[in-house]
Design a protein around this motif. Structure first.
Motif, PDB file in Angstrom:
ATOM      1  N   GLU A  83      12.606   1.043  -2.292  1.00 57.57           N
ATOM      2  CA  GLU A  83      12.039   2.258  -1.687  1.00 57.57           C
ATOM      3  C   GLU A  83      10.764   1.960  -0.896  1.00 57.57           C
ATOM      4  OE1 GLU A  83      11.729   5.243  -4.731  1.00 57.57           O
ATOM      5  OE2 GLU A  83      13.904   5.397  -4.921  1.00 57.57           O
ATOM      6  N   ILE A  84      10.732   0.788  -0.252  1.00 56.04           N
ATOM      7  CA  ILE A  84       9.628   0.424   0.631  1.00 56.04           C
ATOM      8  C   ILE A  84       9.968   1.004   2.002  1.00 56.04           C
ATOM      9  CG2 ILE A  84       8.408  -1.477   1.761  1.00 56.04           C
ATOM     10  CD1 ILE A  84       9.011  -3.137  -0.812  1.00 56.04           C
ATOM     11  N   SER A  85       9.137   1.917   2.478  1.00 53.39           N
ATOM     12  CA  SER A  85       9.440   2.650   3.711  1.00 53.39           C
ATOM     13  C   SER A  85       9.311   1.818   4.971  1.00 53.39           C
ATOM     14  CB  SER A  85       8.537   3.877   3.833  1.00 53.39           C
ATOM     15  OG  SER A  85       8.793   4.740   2.755  1.00 53.39           O
ATOM     16  N   GLY A 112       2.760   9.183   0.540  1.00 51.53           N
ATOM     17  CA  GLY A 112       3.339   8.554  -0.642  1.00 51.53           C
ATOM     18  C   GLY A 112       4.381   7.493  -0.339  1.00 51.53           C
ATOM     19  N   ASN A 113       4.491   7.088   0.931  1.00 46.01           N
ATOM     20  CA  ASN A 113       5.441   6.049   1.330  1.00 46.01           C
ATOM     21  C   ASN A 113       4.885   4.666   1.018  1.00 46.01           C
ATOM     22  OD1 ASN A 113       7.309   7.908   2.521  1.00 46.01           O
ATOM     23  ND2 ASN A 113       5.938   8.034   4.288  1.00 46.01           N
ATOM     24  N   LYS A 114       5.726   3.804   0.445  1.00 47.33           N
ATOM     25  CA  LYS A 114       5.327   2.423   0.170  1.00 47.33           C
ATOM     26  C   LYS A 114       5.435   1.608   1.455  1.00 47.33           C
ATOM     27  CE  LYS A 114       7.274   2.471  -4.470  1.00 47.33           C
ATOM     28  NZ  LYS A 114       8.314   1.869  -5.310  1.00 47.33           N
ATOM     29  N   THR A 170       0.851  -1.190   0.000  1.00 48.62           N
ATOM     30  CA  THR A 170       0.000   0.000   0.000  1.00 48.62           C
ATOM     31  C   THR A 170       0.886   1.240   0.000  1.00 48.62           C
ATOM     32  OG1 THR A 170      -0.104  -0.058   2.419  1.00 48.62           O
ATOM     33  CG2 THR A 170      -1.921  -1.101   1.235  1.00 48.62           C
ATOM     34  N   THR A 171       0.249   2.381  -0.195  1.00 50.13           N
ATOM     35  CA  THR A 171       0.939   3.664  -0.134  1.00 50.13           C
ATOM     36  C   THR A 171       0.189   4.531   0.858  1.00 50.13           C
ATOM     37  OG1 THR A 171       1.537   3.417  -2.456  1.00 50.13           O
ATOM     38  CG2 THR A 171       1.788   5.600  -1.510  1.00 50.13           C
ATOM     39  N   ASP A 172       0.916   5.134   1.813  1.00 47.83           N
ATOM     40  CA  ASP A 172       0.245   5.979   2.803  1.00 47.83           C
ATOM     41  C   ASP A 172      -0.003   7.384   2.232  1.00 47.83           C
ATOM     42  OD1 ASP A 172       2.639   7.407   3.026  1.00 47.83           O
ATOM     43  OD2 ASP A 172       3.125   6.659   5.016  1.00 47.83           O
TER      44      ASP A 172
END
Length: 143
Positions: free
Chosen positions: A136-138, A100-102, A95-97
């Motif tokens: 780039e998965i936060s 915009g973080n993955k 998901t993306t918060d």
């Protein structure tokens, strides 16, 4: 995404590739737990481990640390499963918060959840580092 490596990581990668013949895509040195983790190109696990673990054994003696090897994948879901291979992952949801973080949310079997987290959270922390650097998965959340 390009990964910025430290001088020590570059030295370890060079030694690892020379010793094993495997191609390293990334490396994380964990001084707190005295280990180094190498992310090897898909298909290079056999080279990295060696016959009966002989190559990884040589590497551990050379660096005087615990050495872990993880196989890379271009698929983020498969990559996360490789990172946490000792755990049974039932499903992964990306998901993306609002910022915009993955985020990857994992449904992990309750019997193997402890190994996904690791002692003092070291396994999930390492997985988060690699996921951030490679895709780039936060964050990785275990439920």
């Amino acid at each position: 995404m390009s990964v910025k490596l430290t001088t020590n990581e570059i030295k370890y990668i060079s030694l690892f590739e020379t010793t094993t013949g495997a191609t390293v895509k990334d490396c994380i040195i964990d001084d707190e737990h005295n280990r180094v983790t190498f992310l090897v190109k898909k298909g290079d696990m056999g080279l990295a481990i060696g016959k009966r673990g002989s190559t990884i054994g040589k590497m551990q003696k050379s660096v005087d640390r615990s050495v872990e090897i993880i196989e890379h994948s271009d698929d983020p879901g498969e990559f996360i499963k490789n990172l946490l291979s000792s755990s049974k992952i039932n499903s992964i949801e990306f998901t993306t918060d609002a910022k915009g973080n993955k985020i990857a949310t994992l449904d992990v079997d309750s019997k193997t959840k402890h190994s996904a987290i690791g002692k003092d959270g070291q396994n999930i922390q390492r997985a988060r580092q690699f996921a951030k650097r490679q895709f780039e998965i936060s964050n990785i959340i275990i439920k």
